[in-house]
Design a protein around this motif. Sequence first.
Motif, short mmCIF file in Angstrom:
data_model
loop_
_atom_site.label_atom_id
_atom_site.label_comp_id
_atom_site.label_asym_id
_atom_site.label_seq_id
_atom_site.Cartn_x
_atom_site.Cartn_y
_atom_site.Cartn_z
N ALA A 195 40.49 67.32 39.08
CA ALA A 195 40.81 66.47 39.97
C ALA A 195 41.35 65.10 39.58
CB ALA A 195 39.38 66.17 40.77
N GLU A 196 41.13 64.55 38.49
CA GLU A 196 41.32 63.67 37.87
C GLU A 196 42.73 63.57 37.44
OE1 GLU A 196 38.57 62.44 34.75
OE2 GLU A 196 37.11 61.58 36.39
N THR A 256 36.10 68.36 37.76
CA THR A 256 36.34 66.92 37.93
C THR A 256 37.33 66.36 36.81
OG1 THR A 256 34.00 66.37 38.14
CG2 THR A 256 35.14 64.44 37.61
N LYS A 257 37.60 66.90 35.75
CA LYS A 257 38.74 66.56 35.07
C LYS A 257 40.09 66.85 35.56
CE LYS A 257 36.37 66.66 30.57
NZ LYS A 257 36.26 67.40 29.27
N ASP A 278 31.24 71.85 36.97
CA ASP A 278 31.52 70.55 37.56
C ASP A 278 32.00 69.76 36.97
OD1 ASP A 278 29.31 70.47 35.74
OD2 ASP A 278 28.17 69.03 37.14
N THR A 279 31.97 69.58 35.53
CA THR A 279 32.80 68.73 34.61
C THR A 279 34.20 69.23 34.55
OG1 THR A 279 30.74 68.40 33.39
CG2 THR A 279 32.90 67.54 32.22
#
Length: 71
Positions: free
Chosen positions: A23-24, A20-21, A16-17
């Motif tokens: 996606a950012e 998220t990275k 998940d981390t």
Amino acid sequence: MVTQMIGVGEETGALDTMLTKIAEFYEDEVDTAVEGLMALLEPVMIVFLGVVIGGIVVSMYLPMFDLINKI
């Protein structure tokens, strides 16, 4: 790069981390591309509107000048 980051995320258990990275990162890429496009589009729109308005003004004044020349 994305597949490598997903692989690392699966190995470490922090998928998940990593997602998220990713996606950012892509969100920043899109923001940069949109800013560049807007920086290019604004002057083009201004020139286009200037040409349209100038054409309207010229088309309004040409008949007046023709009438003045005939008098």
